[in-house]
Design a protein around this motif. Sequence first.
Motif, PDB file in Angstrom:
ATOM      1  N   MET A  18      45.252  18.028  13.069  1.00  0.00           N
ATOM      2  CA  MET A  18      46.417  18.697  13.556  1.00  0.00           C
ATOM      3  C   MET A  18      45.645  20.612  14.179  1.00  0.00           C
ATOM      4  SD  MET A  18      49.508  18.713  13.131  1.00  0.00           S
ATOM      5  CE  MET A  18      50.648  19.628  13.044  1.00  0.00           C
ATOM      6  N   ALA A  19      44.703  20.841  13.785  1.00  0.00           N
ATOM      7  CA  ALA A  19      44.147  21.819  13.854  1.00  0.00           C
ATOM      8  C   ALA A  19      43.611  21.357  15.766  1.00  0.00           C
ATOM      9  CB  ALA A  19      42.609  22.064  13.817  1.00  0.00           C
ATOM     10  N   ALA A  20      43.187  21.277  16.098  1.00  0.00           N
ATOM     11  CA  ALA A  20      42.798  21.097  17.167  1.00  0.00           C
ATOM     12  C   ALA A  20      43.894  20.718  17.950  1.00  0.00           C
ATOM     13  CB  ALA A  20      42.185  19.498  17.556  1.00  0.00           C
ATOM     14  N   VAL A  21      45.180  19.879  17.330  1.00  0.00           N
ATOM     15  CA  VAL A  21      46.014  19.756  18.623  1.00  0.00           C
ATOM     16  C   VAL A  21      47.122  21.483  18.743  1.00  0.00           C
ATOM     17  CG1 VAL A  21      48.444  19.233  18.177  1.00  0.00           C
ATOM     18  CG2 VAL A  21      46.816  18.028  18.130  1.00  0.00           C
ATOM     19  N   PHE A  22      46.968  22.220  17.162  1.00  0.00           N
ATOM     20  CA  PHE A  22      47.447  23.491  17.478  1.00  0.00           C
ATOM     21  C   PHE A  22      46.749  24.251  18.242  1.00  0.00           C
ATOM     22  CE2 PHE A  22      48.120  27.675  16.099  1.00  0.00           C
ATOM     23  CZ  PHE A  22      49.197  28.180  15.800  1.00  0.00           C
ATOM     24  N   ILE A  23      45.347  24.154  18.276  1.00  0.00           N
ATOM     25  CA  ILE A  23      44.628  24.524  19.042  1.00  0.00           C
ATOM     26  C   ILE A  23      44.620  24.583  20.734  1.00  0.00           C
ATOM     27  CG2 ILE A  23      42.062  25.134  19.712  1.00  0.00           C
ATOM     28  CD1 ILE A  23      41.286  24.885  17.185  1.00  0.00           C
ATOM     29  N   VAL A  24      44.583  23.124  21.241  1.00  0.00           N
ATOM     30  CA  VAL A  24      45.264  23.144  22.336  1.00  0.00           C
ATOM     31  C   VAL A  24      46.757  23.126  22.674  1.00  0.00           C
ATOM     32  CG1 VAL A  24      45.296  20.559  23.989  1.00  0.00           C
ATOM     33  CG2 VAL A  24      43.853  20.910  22.231  1.00  0.00           C
ATOM     34  N   SER A  25      47.661  22.810  22.094  1.00  0.00           N
ATOM     35  CA  SER A  25      48.951  23.938  22.060  1.00  0.00           C
ATOM     36  C   SER A  25      48.975  25.261  22.671  1.00  0.00           C
ATOM     37  CB  SER A  25      49.862  23.517  20.868  1.00  0.00           C
ATOM     38  OG  SER A  25      49.384  21.913  20.956  1.00  0.00           O
ATOM     39  N   THR A  26      48.029  25.831  21.405  1.00  0.00           N
ATOM     40  CA  THR A  26      48.105  27.868  22.021  1.00  0.00           C
ATOM     41  C   THR A  26      47.243  27.442  23.200  1.00  0.00           C
ATOM     42  OG1 THR A  26      47.535  27.356  19.817  1.00  0.00           O
ATOM     43  CG2 THR A  26      46.925  29.766  20.815  1.00  0.00           C
ATOM     44  N   LEU A  27      46.298  26.746  23.882  1.00  0.00           N
ATOM     45  CA  LEU A  27      45.933  27.378  24.847  1.00  0.00           C
ATOM     46  C   LEU A  27      46.510  26.983  26.192  1.00  0.00           C
ATOM     47  CD1 LEU A  27      41.893  25.946  24.117  1.00  0.00           C
ATOM     48  CD2 LEU A  27      43.314  28.229  24.264  1.00  0.00           C
ATOM     49  N   ILE A  28      47.938  25.812  26.211  1.00  0.00           N
ATOM     50  CA  ILE A  28      48.770  25.491  26.680  1.00  0.00           C
ATOM     51  C   ILE A  28      49.677  26.539  27.226  1.00  0.00           C
ATOM     52  CG2 ILE A  28      50.158  23.639  27.643  1.00  0.00           C
ATOM     53  CD1 ILE A  28      48.788  21.587  26.424  1.00  0.00           C
ATOM     54  N   LEU A  29      50.257  27.130  25.813  1.00  0.00           N
ATOM     55  CA  LEU A  29      50.897  28.495  25.835  1.00  0.00           C
ATOM     56  C   LEU A  29      50.179  29.340  27.003  1.00  0.00           C
ATOM     57  CD1 LEU A  29      54.027  29.605  25.229  1.00  0.00           C
ATOM     58  CD2 LEU A  29      53.040  30.001  22.880  1.00  0.00           C
TER      59      LEU A  29
END
Length: 316
Positions: free
Chosen positions: A1-12
């Motif tokens: 879940m943390a990895a998904v959040f970090i990747v999504s933040t980078l995409i944003l």
Amino acid sequence: MAAVFIVSTLILGGTLWLALPTLEEADRPLLRIPKSFAQLQALNGLLKKYRDIYPYRIVICYVTTYLFLQAFSLPGSMYLSILGGAVWGVPRALLLACTCVATGASLCYLISAAFGPALLTLPKWKARLDKFQDKIHDQKDNLISFLIVLRIAPLPPHWVVNVICPHVGIGLVPFWISTFLGIIGVTVIHTSIGGGLDEMTSAADFHLISFKNFLLLSAVVVGALIPVALRFYFKRQIASVADVEQGPVVFEEEEDEVFAAGPAGQPKGVKTAQLVDVTDAESVASSDDDEDIILEAGPAVVLKASDDGHSRESSL
């Protein structure tokens, strides 16, 4: 879940870095997710300044930010809806905000579907989920209307609905449709507030709790319950018509069908000839002398014609 959040933040961050127009140095501190009325007004002025110059870039940045907040159930969605009404007007902002909410909630739905089963191993979470699943099962014929009303109700929080729905048998398409329709009433209120944002001086001017807003949300609830009422009414009508057409059940008596005729009964007073086996001497001795004894009927024998042209039959 943390990895998904970090990747999504980078995409944003990458989307904003690529899509945002080049800002002046004085405008850079104003670019932030609004968490107060002052920040909302500052961001409103910034977007209106670059809206006419870079219309598509502003929309891309707005949609990406909205989806990010909804996917991870972060605060700030209400301010973005108000900001959309201020920048684009109520009609366009209403459609854009409802689409972003439904799509962002669907992303949260998919994240929960991927990582949620780990939480279901805990008895506490499993018991709560079973209670909610029973309610969904009771409303399976009116699922869309039930989810719409659930979106309008203040409890449970919307993020709870997003997380639970994939684990109680609700498909992604009904979930998206019910979210889009259920959020319309609240989004109308938010975008309408945004339409008068320039004249407001504080957050108290929002008037989120008012008689007008109450009537609007009530109208949405009534509209969601109309299909339920129509389904219930026509269901009763169809059932009554079916009962009339069926009518009372009549059991017709059927005559007995004779498959084969048996031998005729023996009249009274007539003695039946007794068949006696000639090999049984005792039976022959014990039989009455007056009664005829039929030994056995043999096949008919046809003799050859005599000289006078007539034939004679003899039976053994």
